[in-house]
Design an enzyme around this catalytic site. Sequence first.
Site, PDB file in Angstrom:
ATOM      1  CD  GLN A 142      48.052  52.482  78.706  1.00 61.84           C
ATOM      2  OE1 GLN A 142      48.567  51.909  77.752  1.00 61.84           O
ATOM      3  NE2 GLN A 142      46.752  52.563  78.860  1.00 61.84           N
TER       4      GLN A 142
ATOM      5  CB  SER B 286      47.949  45.686  81.506  1.00 64.64           C
ATOM      6  OG  SER B 286      47.231  46.300  80.469  1.00 64.64           O
TER       7      SER B 286
ATOM      8  CD  GLU C  69      45.891  52.180  74.912  1.00 66.94           C
ATOM      9  OE1 GLU C  69      45.060  52.078  75.834  1.00 66.94           O
ATOM     10  OE2 GLU C  69      46.931  51.499  74.864  1.00 66.94           O
TER      11      GLU C  69
ATOM     12  CD  GLU D  31      37.833  39.008  71.580  1.00 68.81           C
ATOM     13  OE1 GLU D  31      38.748  39.771  71.978  1.00 68.81           O
ATOM     14  OE2 GLU D  31      38.019  38.135  70.712  1.00 68.81           O
TER      15      GLU D  31
HETATM   16  C1  FAD Z   1      51.742  44.788  72.013  1.00 67.24           C
HETATM   17  C2  FAD Z   1      51.031  45.139  73.306  1.00 67.24           C
HETATM   18  C3  FAD Z   1      51.360  46.303  73.967  1.00 67.24           C
HETATM   19  C4  FAD Z   1      50.720  46.631  75.163  1.00 67.24           C
HETATM   20  N1  FAD Z   1      51.106  47.767  75.818  1.00 67.24           N
HETATM   21  C5  FAD Z   1      50.544  48.078  77.009  1.00 67.24           C
HETATM   22  C6  FAD Z   1      50.996  49.211  77.759  1.00 67.24           C
HETATM   23  O1  FAD Z   1      51.887  49.952  77.322  1.00 67.24           O
HETATM   24  N2  FAD Z   1      50.435  49.449  78.962  1.00 67.24           N
HETATM   25  C7  FAD Z   1      49.442  48.675  79.486  1.00 67.24           C
HETATM   26  O2  FAD Z   1      48.963  48.990  80.565  1.00 67.24           O
HETATM   27  N3  FAD Z   1      49.004  47.581  78.808  1.00 67.24           N
HETATM   28  C8  FAD Z   1      49.525  47.257  77.600  1.00 67.24           C
HETATM   29  N4  FAD Z   1      49.102  46.150  76.903  1.00 67.24           N
HETATM   30  C9  FAD Z   1      48.121  45.260  77.534  1.00 67.24           C
HETATM   31  C10 FAD Z   1      46.744  45.248  76.883  1.00 67.24           C
HETATM   32  O3  FAD Z   1      46.028  46.425  77.167  1.00 67.24           O
HETATM   33  C11 FAD Z   1      46.023  43.989  77.419  1.00 67.24           C
HETATM   34  O4  FAD Z   1      46.730  42.871  76.946  1.00 67.24           O
HETATM   35  C12 FAD Z   1      44.594  43.922  76.976  1.00 67.24           C
HETATM   36  O5  FAD Z   1      43.829  44.934  77.571  1.00 67.24           O
HETATM   37  C13 FAD Z   1      43.960  42.544  77.322  1.00 67.24           C
HETATM   38  O6  FAD Z   1      44.188  42.204  78.638  1.00 67.24           O
HETATM   39  P1  FAD Z   1      44.768  40.764  79.040  1.00 67.24           P
HETATM   40  O7  FAD Z   1      45.981  40.530  78.193  1.00 67.24           O
HETATM   41  O8  FAD Z   1      44.891  40.697  80.511  1.00 67.24           O
HETATM   42  O9  FAD Z   1      43.662  39.720  78.539  1.00 67.24           O
HETATM   43  P2  FAD Z   1      42.329  39.322  79.316  1.00 67.24           P
HETATM   44  O10 FAD Z   1      41.642  40.548  79.796  1.00 67.24           O
HETATM   45  O11 FAD Z   1      42.644  38.275  80.314  1.00 67.24           O
HETATM   46  O12 FAD Z   1      41.459  38.704  78.138  1.00 67.24           O
HETATM   47  C14 FAD Z   1      41.617  37.353  77.684  1.00 67.24           C
HETATM   48  C15 FAD Z   1      40.581  37.098  76.601  1.00 67.24           C
HETATM   49  O13 FAD Z   1      39.253  37.234  77.157  1.00 67.24           O
HETATM   50  C16 FAD Z   1      38.498  38.193  76.420  1.00 67.24           C
HETATM   51  N5  FAD Z   1      37.642  38.949  77.330  1.00 67.24           N
HETATM   52  C17 FAD Z   1      37.991  39.470  78.545  1.00 67.24           C
HETATM   53  N6  FAD Z   1      36.966  40.136  79.089  1.00 67.24           N
HETATM   54  C18 FAD Z   1      35.933  40.054  78.204  1.00 67.24           C
HETATM   55  C19 FAD Z   1      34.606  40.565  78.183  1.00 67.24           C
HETATM   56  N7  FAD Z   1      34.133  41.295  79.195  1.00 67.24           N
HETATM   57  N8  FAD Z   1      33.829  40.288  77.095  1.00 67.24           N
HETATM   58  C20 FAD Z   1      34.310  39.566  76.059  1.00 67.24           C
HETATM   59  N9  FAD Z   1      35.576  39.044  76.023  1.00 67.24           N
HETATM   60  C21 FAD Z   1      36.364  39.299  77.066  1.00 67.24           C
HETATM   61  C22 FAD Z   1      39.532  39.093  75.785  1.00 67.24           C
HETATM   62  O14 FAD Z   1      39.019  39.736  74.623  1.00 67.24           O
HETATM   63  C23 FAD Z   1      40.651  38.104  75.453  1.00 67.24           C
HETATM   64  O15 FAD Z   1      40.383  37.450  74.240  1.00 67.24           O
HETATM   65  C24 FAD Z   1      49.715  45.790  75.699  1.00 67.24           C
HETATM   66  C25 FAD Z   1      49.384  44.605  75.015  1.00 67.24           C
HETATM   67  C26 FAD Z   1      50.029  44.278  73.837  1.00 67.24           C
HETATM   68  C27 FAD Z   1      49.642  43.006  73.131  1.00 67.24           C
END
Ligand code: FAD
Length: 400
Positions: free
Chosen positions: A118, A121, A236, A369
Amino acid sequence: MTVTDDRATAEDQVRARVADLLAAHDPARTTATEFLGARFDAGLAWVWFPEGLGGLGLRQELQGVVERELRLAGAPNEAERNVIGYGMGAPTVLTHGTDAQRRRYLRPLFTCEEIWCQLFSEPGSGSDVAGLATRAVRDGDEWVVTGQKVWTTLAHTARFGMLLARTDPDVPKHRGMTYFVVDMHAPGVEVRPLRQMTGDAEFNEVFFTDVRIPDSERLDEVGAGWRVATTTLMNERVAIGGGVPSRSSGPIHEALEIYRATPGRSEVERDRLMQVWVAAEVQRLTNMRARELRRAGTPGPEGSVAKLAGAELNQRVYELCVDLMGMEGTLYPSHYEMRRPERAGFGNEDARHSFLRSRANSIEGGTSEIMRNILGERVLGLPGEPRADKDLPWSQVPRS
Ligand SMILES: Cc1cc2nc3c(=O)[nH]c(=O)nc-3n(C[C@H](O)[C@H](O)[C@H](O)COP(=O)(O)OP(=O)(O)OC[C@H]3O[C@@H](n4cnc5c(N)ncnc54)[C@H](O)[C@@H]3O)c2cc1C
């Protein structure tokens, strides 16, 4: 044989189909690929899918009958190698693909001859995935893609990726995206490992440099990417948190085993174990009820609730496991060597490894969150959070 959806009759007929499959393809003498291909052709891949596409058009709950019977017979099951394909790729292709795309992709996805990943991100767009910047520009019958994705689970084993890309920067962010199936072996696709705190590199960075995707590999309309992505994301959440294991199995079984291994446990330890056991059972029964209500189509916010509850439960169970292990719980079961797993998530790992891996549960597939925001807005009907960039063209939204 057409299978009716009368509950008792359908169950009998599903059992009969499983028996026929096993009689014609002895699991002990058939390769996994061959067996899974025959299972797909018998409509026993996903019984709620249409006939001819791996299903029988039945209620999803009957899938449990298929899985149980095949497990007892020792039939091959490769689902863990293709978790993203099974959980998200298949329902997305089914819902948004053309007939030709469904016929092209679903069978090899199920047999695991083609693994899926997928590609949503990006470094600047995780929770706010609709803000993504990877560009796809039309060039005749093809699209040319440039950009970077991150955290891409199993990109290193994948043949196809579900790619969400920006095709129109001059409209608000949710309206300017298009969804593609990208060949991960195409020129210009580069996959680099990212190592997690478990030591494993389950996920990757993926770079696209002028990657060409035929227009025939676009899913749904140009500009409909967000609608397609919603199908992927809702599935998902169910795939991550919506499982219905048998009672006292999985992580809670590990906790029970660790508890029993040391005689003379304290009342406090027993109390903690019982609290998480009850929480695991409540989660299991809630998911069972949600599954029975869901006949087909894209799951609703109940999937996000299950995902949130499942993440918190997993973390609680593994915290308890390492606490029950005492000093042993502070040791790591390997030399912390770099591994490139062929499957993602959990399964037969040491509880100390699972404890570290469980920290990711409240991030992957949408953070806790974000799940709480969905719960607040779509289940409790609370006011939505302010979204200042919602109606601005994506190109005018400030970003770092
Ligand atoms: C083990 C693992 C596997 C993954 N596999 C995939 C994959 O196969 N494909 C893929 O596309 N992605 C994948 N991901 C990515 C995952 O979907 C993202 O890490 C996740 O959506 C959070 O995005 P970010 O890491 O950019 O954090 P951010 O969006 O930058 O968030 C940082 C912090 O801010 C908080 N936050 C952000 N916006 C808000 C809001 N509106 N309200 C309240 N709090 C908020 C979040 O909860 C978090 O605590 C994976 C992640 C992990 C850990």
